[in-house]
Design an enzyme around this catalytic site. Structure first.
Site, mmCIF file in Angstrom:
data_model
loop_
_atom_site.group_PDB
_atom_site.id
_atom_site.type_symbol
_atom_site.label_atom_id
_atom_site.label_comp_id
_atom_site.label_asym_id
_atom_site.label_seq_id
_atom_site.Cartn_x
_atom_site.Cartn_y
_atom_site.Cartn_z
ATOM 1 N N HIS A 258 -7.886 -4.915 -1.702
ATOM 2 C CA HIS A 258 -6.722 -4.215 -1.177
ATOM 3 C C HIS A 258 -6.280 -4.849 0.152
ATOM 4 O O HIS A 258 -7.091 -5.060 1.041
ATOM 5 C CB HIS A 258 -7.073 -2.736 -0.952
ATOM 6 C CG HIS A 258 -5.890 -1.839 -0.796
ATOM 7 N ND1 HIS A 258 -5.184 -1.365 -1.878
ATOM 8 C CD2 HIS A 258 -5.284 -1.336 0.303
ATOM 9 C CE1 HIS A 258 -4.195 -0.595 -1.448
ATOM 10 N NE2 HIS A 258 -4.231 -0.572 -0.120
ATOM 11 N N ASP B 74 -9.673 -4.323 -6.052
ATOM 12 C CA ASP B 74 -9.139 -3.279 -5.176
ATOM 13 C C ASP B 74 -9.898 -1.980 -5.436
ATOM 14 O O ASP B 74 -9.832 -1.414 -6.523
ATOM 15 C CB ASP B 74 -7.642 -3.088 -5.469
ATOM 16 C CG ASP B 74 -6.944 -2.207 -4.449
ATOM 17 O OD1 ASP B 74 -7.552 -1.225 -3.992
ATOM 18 O OD2 ASP B 74 -5.775 -2.487 -4.131
ATOM 19 N N CYS C 273 0.844 -1.198 0.000
ATOM 20 C CA CYS C 273 0.000 0.000 0.000
ATOM 21 C C CYS C 273 0.886 1.258 0.000
ATOM 22 O O CYS C 273 1.519 1.561 -0.995
ATOM 23 C CB CYS C 273 -0.947 -0.058 1.194
ATOM 24 S SG CYS C 273 -2.081 1.322 1.367
#
Length: 245
Positions: A212, A179, A132
């Site tokens: 995600h 995501d 991330c």
């Protein structure tokens, strides 16, 4: 963005009850978690945190996995003492929070960690992975840092790196199909631009049905549908590192 009320979908996910096999050290001005393999090695991997910080058990679990595969793994506090994001924080303040934690301004800390790995751990081949926020940092470092041999950017947010494709080192980009924060059209554009501009080896891979955080913020045993993709992504990450380190 997924929605304006929640500008980042980073969910704490399945926060591991996990203590870690390594130990914490002070590396000049930053703290770091270090885990070493049982046999001596000259290979090391810097692990860059997500928004939940360097002490997240899930990230330490990945560092320990790298050590079990034969790497010195180090997860430094790239927020340098600043508070990580908490699941209870107000998402309306996220953009302001992010301004003081710029993923493209990690160079000083990386130089300190590289020095430590070379001088204190005898590392000669060093790579980097990140999740991330850390994936964005990996993308930045693959464009700039001559000393790192390779990188794996795991759901690093692409939108901050438009028109930056001249990678210096082999880089593997991992994304989840579902995501909310990284639309597939951005991934497609990244791949097209890399094909046009990148002169080193790279790979972009999308894992079906994954959201995600799937590589490090989901337990392998939580959802039978996700398990094969979580395991595949981790194996792919290790294979990439093994190839270039």
């Amino acid at each position: 963005m997924a929605n304006e009320a929640r500008p980042c979908p980073c969910d704490i996910g399945d926060r591991f009850e996990y203590g870690g096999l390594g130990h914490e050290v002070q590396v000049e001005h930053i703290k770091a978690y270090v885990c070493k393999p049982s046999a001596s090695t000259e290979k090391a991997v810097i692990v860059i945190q997500d928004i939940f910080g360097w002490q997240l058990p899930n990230t330490r679990y990945i560092a320990d996995m790298l050590a079990a595969d034969g790497y010195i793994a180090i997860c430094p506090d790239f927020f340098v003492g600043q508070k990580p994001w908490e699941p209870s924080d107000d998402w309306s303040t996220f953009d302001d929070w992010l301004k003081t934690r710029d993923a493209s301004k990690v160079d000083r800390e990386v130089d300190v960690v590289l020095k430590y790995l070379k001088e204190q751990c005898n590392a000669k081949k060093i790579g980097v992975i990140g999740f991330c926020w850390g994936g964005m940092a990996v993308h930045h470092l693959m464009l700039k840092n001559p000393e790192l041999k390779t990188g794996v950017a795991i759901y690093g947010v692409i939108k901050y790196f438009e028109d930056r494709y001249s990678l210096l080192h082999p880089t593997f980009f991992i994304f989840g199909e579902n995501d909310d924060y990284i639309p597939l059209e951005q991934v497609t554009l990244l791949e097209q631009k890399l094909k046009q501009h990148c002169k080193v080896d790279y790979r972009v891979k999308i894992y079906p049905g994954q959201t995600h955080g799937f590589v490090h913020r989901k337990r392998e045993d939580m959802n039978p549908q996700d398990k094969p993709y979580i395991e595949e992504a981790r194996k792919d990450m290790l294979n990439w590192l093994n190839k270039y380190l």
